[in-house]
Design an enzyme around this catalytic site. Structure first.
Site, PDB file in Angstrom:
ATOM      1  N   GLY A  68     -39.415 -26.362  35.063  1.00 43.85           N
ATOM      2  CA  GLY A  68     -39.806 -26.808  36.409  1.00 43.85           C
ATOM      3  C   GLY A  68     -41.171 -27.460  36.389  1.00 43.85           C
ATOM      4  O   GLY A  68     -41.942 -27.385  37.346  1.00 43.85           O
ATOM      5  N   ILE A  96     -35.526 -30.823  35.654  1.00 45.82           N
ATOM      6  CA  ILE A  96     -34.314 -31.582  35.937  1.00 45.82           C
ATOM      7  C   ILE A  96     -34.704 -32.976  36.449  1.00 45.82           C
ATOM      8  O   ILE A  96     -33.952 -33.934  36.328  1.00 45.82           O
ATOM      9  CB  ILE A  96     -33.425 -30.813  36.947  1.00 45.82           C
ATOM     10  CG1 ILE A  96     -31.998 -31.339  36.922  1.00 45.82           C
ATOM     11  CG2 ILE A  96     -34.021 -30.832  38.340  1.00 45.82           C
ATOM     12  CD1 ILE A  96     -30.988 -30.419  37.606  1.00 45.82           C
ATOM     13  N   ARG A 142     -39.373 -37.644  34.067  1.00 39.97           N
ATOM     14  CA  ARG A 142     -40.767 -37.519  33.653  1.00 39.97           C
ATOM     15  C   ARG A 142     -41.688 -38.147  34.703  1.00 39.97           C
ATOM     16  O   ARG A 142     -41.475 -39.290  35.121  1.00 39.97           O
ATOM     17  CB  ARG A 142     -40.930 -38.267  32.324  1.00 39.97           C
ATOM     18  CG  ARG A 142     -42.307 -38.190  31.765  1.00 39.97           C
ATOM     19  CD  ARG A 142     -42.517 -39.113  30.556  1.00 39.97           C
ATOM     20  NE  ARG A 142     -43.874 -38.875  30.143  1.00 39.97           N
ATOM     21  CZ  ARG A 142     -44.216 -38.005  29.202  1.00 39.97           C
ATOM     22  NH1 ARG A 142     -43.311 -37.393  28.497  1.00 39.97           N
ATOM     23  NH2 ARG A 142     -45.497 -37.782  28.934  1.00 39.97           N
ATOM     24  N   TYR A 162     -34.436 -17.544  48.512  1.00 37.33           N
ATOM     25  CA  TYR A 162     -35.546 -17.677  47.562  1.00 37.33           C
ATOM     26  C   TYR A 162     -36.132 -16.293  47.244  1.00 37.33           C
ATOM     27  O   TYR A 162     -36.313 -15.924  46.076  1.00 37.33           O
ATOM     28  CB  TYR A 162     -36.595 -18.593  48.194  1.00 37.33           C
ATOM     29  CG  TYR A 162     -37.915 -18.712  47.484  1.00 37.33           C
ATOM     30  CD1 TYR A 162     -37.999 -19.245  46.207  1.00 37.33           C
ATOM     31  CD2 TYR A 162     -39.100 -18.339  48.130  1.00 37.33           C
ATOM     32  CE1 TYR A 162     -39.229 -19.389  45.581  1.00 37.33           C
ATOM     33  CE2 TYR A 162     -40.329 -18.487  47.522  1.00 37.33           C
ATOM     34  CZ  TYR A 162     -40.388 -19.009  46.241  1.00 37.33           C
ATOM     35  OH  TYR A 162     -41.602 -19.148  45.631  1.00 37.33           O
ATOM     36  N   LYS A 188     -36.040 -14.136  43.741  1.00 37.43           N
ATOM     37  CA  LYS A 188     -37.306 -13.809  43.054  1.00 37.43           C
ATOM     38  C   LYS A 188     -37.429 -12.300  42.823  1.00 37.43           C
ATOM     39  O   LYS A 188     -37.957 -11.869  41.795  1.00 37.43           O
ATOM     40  CB  LYS A 188     -38.499 -14.344  43.858  1.00 37.43           C
ATOM     41  CG  LYS A 188     -38.659 -15.863  43.785  1.00 37.43           C
ATOM     42  CD  LYS A 188     -39.046 -16.344  42.380  1.00 37.43           C
ATOM     43  CE  LYS A 188     -39.331 -17.835  42.342  1.00 37.43           C
ATOM     44  NZ  LYS A 188     -39.740 -18.290  41.006  1.00 37.43           N
TER      45      LYS A 188
HETATM   46  N1  SER Z   1     -44.913 -21.314  49.024  1.00 35.83           N
HETATM   47  C1  SER Z   1     -43.689 -20.568  48.938  1.00 35.83           C
HETATM   48  C2  SER Z   1     -42.774 -20.911  50.020  1.00 35.83           C
HETATM   49  O1  SER Z   1     -43.245 -21.192  51.094  1.00 35.83           O
HETATM   50  C3  SER Z   1     -43.960 -19.091  48.990  1.00 35.83           C
HETATM   51  O2  SER Z   1     -43.805 -18.602  47.722  1.00 35.83           O
HETATM   52  O3  SER Z   1     -41.588 -20.887  49.846  1.00 35.83           O
END
Ligand code: SER
Length: 324
Positions: A9, A34, A37, A142, A146
């Site tokens: 990433g 992904i 460059r 997300y 995580k």
């Molecule tokens: N900056 C991130 C987000 O807002 C928080 O980990 O998703």
């Protein structure tokens, strides 16, 4: 022998700054993403760059076998706001991608894996000061992925001895394009403030989450990656810098951009995510175990950031344009 680092990433908001700092420390650094460059303004010509889709286990194994990194910085992820638009894809990139990276690192006996976690692992019902160990009840895909990444990494450490280390980043702010986060209102105050002289934030004025200036975030990654394993009592650490309300950020911005007009029009969905996150993080364990300490306050960040954003916008007036 020179330590070789591979960053996944690497084209994102954290990766390009991290590559610069790792190279300045004398490491041999390879970037992968992904995305294509980045141009020479963002990435030195002699940095090896590899196309990588982390959801493809064979591709991960083949690239890592070729590069043979000692340390992997696994940053590839879809952030919270973008992630709520494409939750299934977010699961795949963040969760499958992390399993693929960990499994390959186990097989190839990579020395260390450094993972970027987030305040989004937390959920509603938090104390005012949030320590490392509270129930994790994330509300976004997300955050869910995580939490899983933290736990998988810790499992690989305990079960296979893979040296996994992670920081929980606050919302990160830098003079670069953000990557679809819910904390982006803070950066937009600066970028729209410089570009347009005004910004309507998608949150309430009293919204308060932990934030950090990127150079501190990068230093945290590097310092954690270099800490002796014996001093680490855990795999994942909260790190903190400052926790202003949105209104306090606006006041700081207006000291550097006189006359800027910042208003607040909360978006219910994004506000709910922000309200579910910590207001203030307790980073005592990171301070004790590996000497973590932030350098930048909100006002110091403002002073450093505004000239950088001005210079970027002068070079490329379209850079921070967007449709929301
Ligand atoms: N900056 C991130 C987000 O807002 C928080 O980990 O998703």
């Amino acid at each position: 022998m020179t330590t070789r680092c591979l960053v996944t990433g690497a084209g994102g908001q954290v990766g390009l700054d991290l590559i610069r700092v790792l190279r300045a420390r004398g490491f041999d650094v390879h970037g992968s993403d992904i995305a294509p460059r980045p141009g020479p303004a963002q990435l030195d010509d002699d940095v090896p760059w590899h196309s990588l889709d982390v959801t493809d286990a064979d591709a991960v194994e083949s690239l890592f076998s070729k590069v043979r990194p000692h340390r992997v910085f696994h940053l590839a992820a879809i952030l919270s706001a973008r992630g709520e638009e494409v939750p299934q894809r977010t699961y795949h990139v963040n969760q499958t991608g992390t399993v693929n990276v960990l499994e390959t690192c186990r097989k190839l006996e990579v020395e260390r894996v450094i993972f970027t976690s987030t305040i989004a692992v937390f959920g509603p019902g938090l104390p005012e000061l949030v320590p490392d160990d509270v129930p994790l009840q994330p509300t976004t895909m997300y955050g869910v992925t995580k939490v899983a990444g933290e736990m998988l990494g810790d499992y690989y450490w305990r079960r296979f001895g893979l040296d996994f280390r992670a920081v929980r980043f606050p919302g990160l702010i830098s003079a670069s394009l953000p990557g679809g986060g819910t904390s982006d209102y803070a950066l937009f105050m600066y970028t729209d403030g410089v570009r347009l002289g005004h910004y309507e934030a998608f949150c309430r004025a009293d919204t308060r989450i932990p934030l950090m200036y990127m150079p501190d975030g990068i230093r945290a990654l590097v310092e954690l990656s270099e800490a002796p394993r014996g001093s680490l009592r855990r795999s994942t650490y909260n790190i903190a810098a400052f926790s202003p309300t949105a209104e306090q950020i606006a006041a700081s911005v207006s000291t550097a951009i006189p006359g800027v007009k910042i208003t607040f029009a909360p978006d219910a969905h994004r506000q709910a995510i922000l309200d579910s996150w910590p207001r203030v993080l307790d980073d005592d364990n990171a301070r004790q175990d590996w000497g973590w300490q932030p350098e930048f306050t909100l006002d110091q960040m403002t002073e450093a950031l505004v000239p950088k954003i001005r210079a970027l916008i002068e070079q490329n007036p379209e850079l921070f344009e967007r449709d929301h």
